[in-house]
Design an enzyme around this catalytic site. Structure first.
Site, PDB file in Angstrom:
ATOM      1  CB  SER A 164      -1.177  -0.329   1.206  1.00  0.00           C
ATOM      2  OG  SER A 164      -2.096   0.908   1.019  1.00  0.00           O
ATOM      3  NE  ARG A 232      -7.582   0.764  11.465  1.00  0.00           N
ATOM      4  CZ  ARG A 232      -6.581   0.340  10.428  1.00  0.00           C
ATOM      5  NH1 ARG A 232      -6.563   1.310   9.479  1.00  0.00           N
ATOM      6  NH2 ARG A 232      -5.964  -0.638  10.669  1.00  0.00           N
ATOM      7  CG  ASP A 306      -6.522  -3.879  -3.081  1.00  0.00           C
ATOM      8  OD1 ASP A 306      -7.472  -3.375  -2.317  1.00  0.00           O
ATOM      9  OD2 ASP A 306      -5.443  -3.633  -3.008  1.00  0.00           O
ATOM     10  CG  HIS A 339      -5.597  -2.693   0.570  1.00  0.00           C
ATOM     11  ND1 HIS A 339      -4.597  -2.460  -0.395  1.00  0.00           N
ATOM     12  CD2 HIS A 339      -4.997  -1.627   1.639  1.00  0.00           C
ATOM     13  CE1 HIS A 339      -4.025  -1.497  -0.216  1.00  0.00           C
ATOM     14  NE2 HIS A 339      -4.180  -0.941   0.984  1.00  0.00           N
TER      15      HIS A 339
END
Length: 364
Positions: A164, A232, A306, A339
């Site tokens: 990432s 989050r 992803d 991801h």
């Protein structure tokens, strides 16, 4: 350095350490009077300083890449027992073999896990930098890591590898210091910023929903934990956490509670302004015009599911790398974990990484 657990000569018990330097000049010309980077190391550096691998981490992650923390030595925001994010890939006998390689896992400038960031006290004011933290770039992040490596005695890297935002750093390393590494392994990532131009401003607007925001000066008001928890939870879902927890928590409500439970500690430890400055650092990130500088071999890895960096982006980047004369190859992780696949499903691409690392090591 790392220690071994009694009864397991290969177990990594890492210790988070701090590197500090002074008068670090950013690309903008602004000078940070003090710069601190948190980091961990695994394995031993060869006498010639040329057997090192740099692991770079993601946007909201930390530098805890391998091993399990013991009773002491955990990084800021971590606790005893926490396992590194790439523990399936880094260690003795693993794809990045610490019996042969010296691995440096570096936190990044602006992150909340022990490095200089907006919550750090500005020596000029005696208060946190807060929203006044100077703008920096991905290239600044890399140059800070270079200073760390020089401090440790690293003279050359076998590879830079990370997922990432860590993959952004890997590409940046390849164009900023093209002769310093044999290869890079950018994973679930891209060689240029894929975010919207106003992403940082949108993030500020989201953080401002918290009643404690106060224009980013919330440090004496209890922080912005409520909105960070919501951010989050949404991020983990987008990354693929629901697929990861489905078997353990088949009930939807139970699974939602598990995600919130995982989000809350992060929200208490990560600074909202860090999210902003790291996002702003991407506004100028684009290594594609500099592909001609790259000398390193490239293993570009994407996860099949992803949402953030879908496989559809890979062909264009590979074609551009090859057109620039770069030795680039591609691997797609066959994972349902989106991801999160690079670490959580590490065994699914470990053989490919191991073969690539072995190839790089023959160049040393």
């Amino acid at each position: 350095m790392t220690m071994a657990v009694a009864g397991d000569a290969h177990a990594l018990v890492p210790e988070s350490k701090l590197f500090a330097t002074r008068d670090f000049r950013l690309e903008s010309g602004v000078v940070l009077p003090e710069l601190t980077l948190a980091y961990e190391t695994y394995g031993a550096l060869a006498p010639d300083g040329r057997n090192a691998v740099l692991h770079t981490h993601g946007y909201t992650g930390s530098h805890h890449a391998a091993g399990r923390y013991g009773a002491t030595g955990a990084a800021k925001g971590h606790k005893a027992g926490d396992v590194g994010s790439w523990d399936k890939l880094i260690g003795s006998g693993k794809a990045i073999d610490t019996s042969k390689l010296f691995v440096v896992a570096s936190n990044m400038l602006g992150s909340s896990y022990g490095s200089t960031n907006p919550a750090t006290i500005d020596p000029k004011t005696g208060k946190p930098y807060g929203p006044d933290f100077p703008r920096h770039t991905v290239a600044d992040v890399v140059r800070a890591q270079k200073a760390l490596l020089e401090h440790l005695g690293v003279r050359h890297l076998i590879a830079v590898a990370g997922p990432s935002y860590g993959g952004y750093q890997a590409f940046q390393w390849a164009v900023t210091y093209p002769g310093f590494m044999h290869g890079i392994v950018p994973v679930v990532t891209a060689p240029r910023n894929i975010g919207a131009p106003d992403a940082a401003q949108k993030l500020i607007e989201r953080l401002a929903e918290d009643p404690n925001w106060s224009g980013g000066w919330y440090y004496d008001k209890g922080g912005v934990v409520a909105v960070l928890t919501k951010i989050r939870v949404a991020t983990l879902k987008f990354y693929g956490i629901e697929a990861q927890l489905a078997a353990q928590h088949p009930d939807t409500a139970e699974r939602e509670a598990a995600i919130v439970k995982q989000a809350e500690p992060w929200a208490h430890n990560f600074d909202g302004n860090s999210l902003v400055v790291l996002r702003r650092a991407l506004e100028t990130y684009d290594t594609t015009p500099q592909f001609g500088k790259i000398k390193a071999k490239v293993l570009y890895v994407i996860s099949r599911t992803d949402n953030l960096f879908p496989p559809s982006i890979a062909p264009g980047h590979l074609q551009a790398l090859e057109a620039a004369g770069v030795d680039a190859r591609y691997f797609e992780i066959d994972s349902e974990l989106g991801h999160l696949a690079s670490g959580t499903d590490g065994e699914k691409w470990a053989p490919t990484l191991e073969a690539f690392m072995a190839e790089l090591m023959t160049q040393s």
